[in-house]
Design a protein around this motif. Structure first.
Motif, short mmCIF file in Angstrom:
data_model
loop_
_atom_site.label_atom_id
_atom_site.label_comp_id
_atom_site.label_asym_id
_atom_site.label_seq_id
_atom_site.Cartn_x
_atom_site.Cartn_y
_atom_site.Cartn_z
N ALA A 93 0.84 -1.20 0.00
CA ALA A 93 0.00 0.00 0.00
C ALA A 93 0.87 1.24 0.00
O ALA A 93 0.53 2.27 -0.60
N GLN A 94 2.00 1.17 0.68
CA GLN A 94 3.00 2.23 0.70
C GLN A 94 4.34 1.62 0.33
O GLN A 94 4.87 0.81 1.07
N ARG A 95 4.88 2.02 -0.80
CA ARG A 95 6.16 1.45 -1.27
C ARG A 95 7.31 2.33 -0.80
O ARG A 95 7.25 3.56 -0.91
N CYS A 96 8.36 1.71 -0.31
CA CYS A 96 9.54 2.43 0.16
C CYS A 96 10.50 2.58 -1.02
O CYS A 96 11.06 1.60 -1.50
N VAL A 97 10.69 3.81 -1.49
CA VAL A 97 11.48 4.03 -2.71
C VAL A 97 12.46 5.19 -2.51
O VAL A 97 12.24 6.09 -1.70
N ILE A 98 13.53 5.15 -3.30
CA ILE A 98 14.48 6.26 -3.37
C ILE A 98 14.43 6.82 -4.78
O ILE A 98 14.66 6.09 -5.75
N THR A 99 14.12 8.09 -4.92
CA THR A 99 14.14 8.75 -6.21
C THR A 99 15.59 9.08 -6.56
O THR A 99 16.28 9.75 -5.80
N LEU A 100 16.04 8.57 -7.71
CA LEU A 100 17.43 8.73 -8.11
C LEU A 100 17.55 9.82 -9.19
O LEU A 100 16.67 9.96 -10.01
N PRO A 101 18.65 10.57 -9.14
CA PRO A 101 19.75 10.52 -8.16
C PRO A 101 19.57 11.46 -6.98
O PRO A 101 20.39 11.49 -6.08
#
Length: 342
Positions: A93-101
């Motif tokens: 339901a909530q995805r843990c993501v890093i926007t790169l860069p």
């Protein structure tokens, strides 16, 4: 607890006489629609409906472990994990993501410790599997049928997943490649000390599971991988469920629908992005400092030669650097230093 429109007077008070209330039938219809939108069932594409069924929470289940089904699930944003005999695709339901860069953060301490490590891709797939199973024990979801499917995808290089439109109702005839990798970290003695499994869909790299058998090796592996993804043009690092260490790297929570929209927008046009599999080992510090890949390989060769000479008691041997590939210490500037610590 009123549904519908509520008029607010100019002085900020509610005008209950002008409120428009829903009928009981309208309320029931609204609740049912909202409930259906939030359940995992509504996110299963119709073309997968006879193979994947809703389970509970963010999980679905299937008895099918075919590698092509796994790739279709990955292309639709599901993260394929398993329990004994059952595939459990998960769509958080909530995805843990890093926007790169832009959002990737690398600590100074990890950068300092990274010099003695090197990184490879797809050089020790089986060893990484064993390392993950050994570290996670009974909690490890790498059951044999899933491992076999992962290995099939890995050995094929890529598997084309069919692209569907109209919420999974109509095939476009187009495909998007899914690639599965093992990431390995080696110490100066060429011992495997950390690693992970992950896959790519378009410009998104998804971490599945990993292990670390040496202090700092796990942190170095994550930071070096993050920089590698940035240098190759990946737009997002998908880390699955939320955990404290992921937030320290710069991760944020992304709502499910927003995450899926990004997957659908990049899975075809960015399908050409690949990691440098089965190539020379890259020095972890060079990757973190964003030194070009050719420099990272050259620096590793120099480091290994220096270590051999030290072991023989002959001191340090200097090697000329090829044009355009200076050692990282000479090439780094103040700007590079600040970038590495963002």
């Amino acid at each position: 607890k009123r549904f519908g429109l509520l008029v607010i007077r100019e002085n900020g008070t509610e005008d209950s006489t002008h409120s428009v209330n829903m009928t009981k039938e309208a309320k029931k219809k609204w609740f049912n629609k909202k409930k259906k939108e939030e359940t995992i069932e509504s996110f299963i594409p119709p073309y997968l409906g006879n193979m994947v069924l809703p389970y509970h929470g963010d999980f679905c289940f299937s008895r099918i472990f075919h590698y092509k089904l796994l790739c279709q699930l990955c292309s639709e944003g599901f993260l394929p994990i398993a329990t004994d005999g059952v595939l459990l695709p998960k769509l958080h339901a909530q995805r843990c993501v890093i926007t790169l860069p832009t959002d990737l953060h690398i600590s100074k301490s990890t950068r300092k410790k990274s010099k003695k490590y090197s990184v490879t891709v797809n050089k020790a797939f089986d060893q990484v599997i064993i390392g993950c199973q050994r570290q996670h024990g009974d909690r490890c979801w790498l059951y044999p049928p899933l491992v076999r499917a992962f290995k099939e995808i890995n050995q094929r290089g890529h598997v084309n997943a069919e692209v569907f439109e109209d919420k999974g109702r109509r095939s476009t005839g187009r495909v998007c490649p899914v690639r599965l990798y093992s990431i390995e970290v080696w110490d100066s003695d060429k011992k495997l000390v950390a690693g992970e499994l992950g896959y790519t869909v378009g410009s998104i790299y998804t971490s599945l599971t990993g292990f670390s058998s040496q202090d700092s090796a796990g942190s170095v592996q994550l930071c070096a991988l993050g920089r590698l993804l940035c240098s190759l043009g990946f737009s997002m690092w998908d880390m699955g469920m939320e955990m404290a260490y992921k937030f320290s790297l710069g991760a944020k929570l992304m709502p499910r629908q927003q995450f899926l929209s990004h997957v659908w927008s990049v899975r075809e046009p960015k399908g050409f992005l690949v990691l440098p599999a089965n190539q020379e080992a890259l020095n972890a510090k060079c990757l973190i400092d964003q030194v070009p890949l050719c420099d990272a390989v050259q620096s590793k060769v120099e480091m290994e030669e220096t270590n051999r000479n030290k072991a023989k008691g002959k001191g340090q041997t200097k090697h000329p650097s090829p044009t355009g590939c200076l050692p990282p210490e000479k090439k780094r500037s103040k700007n590079t230093q600040s970038t590495a610590d963002v």
